[in-house]
Design a protein around this motif. Sequence first.
Motif, PDB file in Angstrom:
ATOM      1  N   UNK A   1      61.409  70.811  79.854  1.00 13.88           N
ATOM      2  CA  UNK A   1      62.557  71.113  79.007  1.00 13.88           C
ATOM      3  C   UNK A   1      63.616  71.905  79.773  1.00 13.88           C
ATOM      4  N   UNK A   2      63.165  72.865  80.583  1.00 14.38           N
ATOM      5  CA  UNK A   2      64.104  73.679  81.351  1.00 14.38           C
ATOM      6  C   UNK A   2      64.839  72.839  82.392  1.00 14.38           C
ATOM      7  N   UNK A   3      64.108  71.948  83.064  1.00 16.84           N
ATOM      8  CA  UNK A   3      64.724  71.078  84.061  1.00 16.84           C
ATOM      9  C   UNK A   3      65.751  70.165  83.401  1.00 16.84           C
ATOM     10  N   UNK A   4      65.370  69.565  82.289  1.00 10.50           N
ATOM     11  CA  UNK A   4      66.270  68.657  81.580  1.00 10.50           C
ATOM     12  C   UNK A   4      67.544  69.381  81.146  1.00 10.50           C
ATOM     13  N   UNK A   5      67.382  70.571  80.637  1.00  7.48           N
ATOM     14  CA  UNK A   5      68.551  71.352  80.207  1.00  7.48           C
ATOM     15  C   UNK A   5      69.464  71.657  81.393  1.00  7.48           C
ATOM     16  N   UNK A   6      68.856  71.969  82.543  1.00 10.77           N
ATOM     17  CA  UNK A   6      69.649  72.263  83.726  1.00 10.77           C
ATOM     18  C   UNK A   6      70.470  71.076  84.209  1.00 10.77           C
ATOM     19  N   UNK A   7      69.951  69.883  84.062  1.00 11.38           N
ATOM     20  CA  UNK A   7      70.662  68.673  84.492  1.00 11.38           C
ATOM     21  C   UNK A   7      71.582  68.129  83.392  1.00 11.38           C
ATOM     22  N   UNK A   8      71.440  68.626  82.207  1.00  8.44           N
ATOM     23  CA  UNK A   8      72.288  68.171  81.113  1.00  8.44           C
ATOM     24  C   UNK A   8      71.825  66.897  80.449  1.00  8.44           C
ATOM     25  N   UNK A   9      70.578  66.528  80.645  1.00  5.67           N
ATOM     26  CA  UNK A   9      70.055  65.322  79.998  1.00  5.67           C
ATOM     27  C   UNK A   9      69.473  65.657  78.636  1.00  5.67           C
ATOM     28  N   UNK A  10      69.436  64.658  77.784  1.00  6.64           N
ATOM     29  CA  UNK A  10      68.649  64.772  76.563  1.00  6.64           C
ATOM     30  C   UNK A  10      67.204  64.450  76.909  1.00  6.64           C
ATOM     31  N   UNK A  11      66.275  65.050  76.179  1.00  6.14           N
ATOM     32  CA  UNK A  11      64.867  64.878  76.499  1.00  6.14           C
ATOM     33  C   UNK A  11      64.079  64.507  75.246  1.00  6.14           C
ATOM     34  N   UNK A  12      63.270  63.447  75.369  1.00  6.75           N
ATOM     35  CA  UNK A  12      62.352  63.040  74.301  1.00  6.75           C
ATOM     36  C   UNK A  12      60.932  63.190  74.840  1.00  6.75           C
TER      37      UNK A  12
ATOM     38  N   UNK B   1      73.668  51.178  92.420  1.00  4.54           N
ATOM     39  CA  UNK B   1      75.066  51.620  92.451  1.00  4.54           C
ATOM     40  C   UNK B   1      75.539  52.165  91.104  1.00  4.54           C
ATOM     41  N   UNK B   2      74.578  52.426  90.205  1.00  2.04           N
ATOM     42  CA  UNK B   2      74.893  52.985  88.892  1.00  2.04           C
ATOM     43  C   UNK B   2      74.066  54.256  88.689  1.00  2.04           C
ATOM     44  N   UNK B   3      74.711  55.327  88.259  1.00  2.00           N
ATOM     45  CA  UNK B   3      73.992  56.552  87.937  1.00  2.00           C
ATOM     46  C   UNK B   3      73.000  56.247  86.805  1.00  2.00           C
ATOM     47  N   UNK B   4      71.690  56.469  87.020  1.00  2.00           N
ATOM     48  CA  UNK B   4      70.699  56.128  85.985  1.00  2.00           C
ATOM     49  C   UNK B   4      70.909  56.955  84.712  1.00  2.00           C
TER      50      UNK B   4
ATOM     51  N   UNK C   1      73.859  59.825  81.491  1.00  2.00           N
ATOM     52  CA  UNK C   1      75.099  59.084  81.276  1.00  2.00           C
ATOM     53  C   UNK C   1      75.398  58.269  82.520  1.00  2.00           C
ATOM     54  N   UNK C   2      75.655  56.973  82.353  1.00  4.55           N
ATOM     55  CA  UNK C   2      75.898  56.100  83.497  1.00  4.55           C
ATOM     56  C   UNK C   2      77.319  56.272  84.028  1.00  4.55           C
ATOM     57  N   UNK C   3      77.463  55.990  85.316  1.00  2.00           N
ATOM     58  CA  UNK C   3      78.771  56.019  85.990  1.00  2.00           C
ATOM     59  C   UNK C   3      78.599  55.306  87.323  1.00  2.00           C
ATOM     60  N   UNK C   4      79.712  54.973  87.968  1.00  2.00           N
ATOM     61  CA  UNK C   4      79.650  54.327  89.280  1.00  2.00           C
ATOM     62  C   UNK C   4      79.112  55.337  90.287  1.00  2.00           C
ATOM     63  N   UNK C   5      78.079  54.929  91.029  1.00  2.00           N
ATOM     64  CA  UNK C   5      77.413  55.854  91.924  1.00  2.00           C
ATOM     65  C   UNK C   5      78.314  56.322  93.066  1.00  2.00           C
ATOM     66  N   UNK C   6      79.263  55.465  93.496  1.00  2.00           N
ATOM     67  CA  UNK C   6      80.136  55.816  94.625  1.00  2.00           C
ATOM     68  C   UNK C   6      81.497  56.318  94.167  1.00  2.00           C
ATOM     69  N   UNK C   7      82.094  55.619  93.188  1.00  2.00           N
ATOM     70  CA  UNK C   7      83.477  55.922  92.809  1.00  2.00           C
ATOM     71  C   UNK C   7      83.587  57.138  91.885  1.00  2.00           C
ATOM     72  N   UNK C   8      82.601  57.293  90.968  1.00  2.00           N
ATOM     73  CA  UNK C   8      82.765  58.368  89.981  1.00  2.00           C
ATOM     74  C   UNK C   8      81.436  58.971  89.530  1.00  2.00           C
ATOM     75  N   UNK C   9      80.581  59.366  90.476  1.00  2.00           N
ATOM     76  CA  UNK C   9      79.292  59.924  90.065  1.00  2.00           C
ATOM     77  C   UNK C   9      79.445  61.224  89.282  1.00  2.00           C
ATOM     78  N   UNK C  10      80.558  61.920  89.473  1.00  2.00           N
ATOM     79  CA  UNK C  10      80.767  63.191  88.783  1.00  2.00           C
ATOM     80  C   UNK C  10      80.899  63.025  87.276  1.00  2.00           C
ATOM     81  N   UNK C  11      81.184  61.806  86.831  1.00  2.00           N
ATOM     82  CA  UNK C  11      81.304  61.549  85.401  1.00  2.00           C
ATOM     83  C   UNK C  11      79.958  61.144  84.775  1.00  2.00           C
ATOM     84  N   UNK C  12      78.971  61.030  85.605  1.00  2.00           N
ATOM     85  CA  UNK C  12      77.661  60.628  85.098  1.00  2.00           C
ATOM     86  C   UNK C  12      76.707  61.809  84.965  1.00  2.00           C
TER      87      UNK C  12
END
Length: 391
Positions: A257-268, A225-228, A173-184
Amino acid sequence: MALTVMYDDNFRELILDVSSKIYNFAEIGSQEYKSSKLLMEILQSKGFVITNPYMGMDTAFRAEYGIGHPAVGILAEFDALPNGHSCGHNLISAWALGTAIKVAESLKSGRIVVFGTPSEEGIGPYAGSKAIMAEKGAFKDIDFVMGMHPDDRWAVGSKALADAEMEFTFLGKSAHMAASPCYGINALDALVTSYTAINNMRDWIKNDKHSVIGMIIKEGGRASNVVPDRAVLEVDVRSSSSDFLKKLVLKIKKLVKSVSEGFGTQLIIKDLMPMYTEYKPNKTIDSILLKNLNKFNINAYNIDNEEGYGCGSTDEANVSLSVPTGHIDMKIGTNIPGHSDEFRNAANPKRAANNLFTTINVAYNSIMEILENQETLVKIKNEFGGDHGEN
């Protein structure tokens, strides 16, 4: 003295014209429509019965001449790389065509079958077409098969590592890297952690498995400056053992799969090609090829007698586990690396013509010797294990 094929000017012109056209088409894997069509049209004009599409692949074909057994299969490759025919598949297709035509002209009984096999280089949906064909039983009615490849030396036989390629796409999920990375949700972090974890698996792999791990980051974000929110990792793993490689692939997928789950990303997860196996040479066929090369005063190297394991991979190996397979390497230069511009230049049929026709001659002599000698065919099958092809 070798039994030589009399090449008239028309035959020589035909084979070189085909090789030159395919060389200039330079169609990458799964897009070899012009090359495939050209080969099919000529084979059909020579009396071969064509099946196309074949095994669900538009640029694959089966061209058959004759009836019953014994039956020989010839492997034709025609895909290029992004820098052209830097693996010389234009020469392979010309060799297959020329050999098939001459064997058909001499055939008294049995069959010759040309298999048009796209994307040996593993590009596109038809990647590893020979592996697909082997899996679907394309060679069940074939008694033995012959393959060829250009090289920087004359040789018979082959060695290859089992190979698997896969792609992992992490969606965050993208977010501002400096202002709001916690939302990404940083997809690149999940990728980099997976990369490091896979790399650290090398210590777990035993040395006797002769494994290779290669990885590239295909996508890693669009602005610093954007969360990838998207990152793509391609992984290529190889081993001298197909059984071990299957276990390694499963372990890697489970780890990612375990790493992706830990970071909260979807994985294809996408397998980029069918698994290539290790190579099972048929020493009986290769010894006949070697003998016929010697009759042309060519001192060829016998890879079957070489200790150790291959360093490359090919879907021809999958064929070798399905049917007795012989292989010849045709010299087109000295100390030229595969997939290079130098190799592409050496694969120009204007430069490789003499050796191309020698290789057609050697293959023709070897195939006819096997087809006309039942004891030799039995020896080939006994080495392979079983009465393959007698359906």
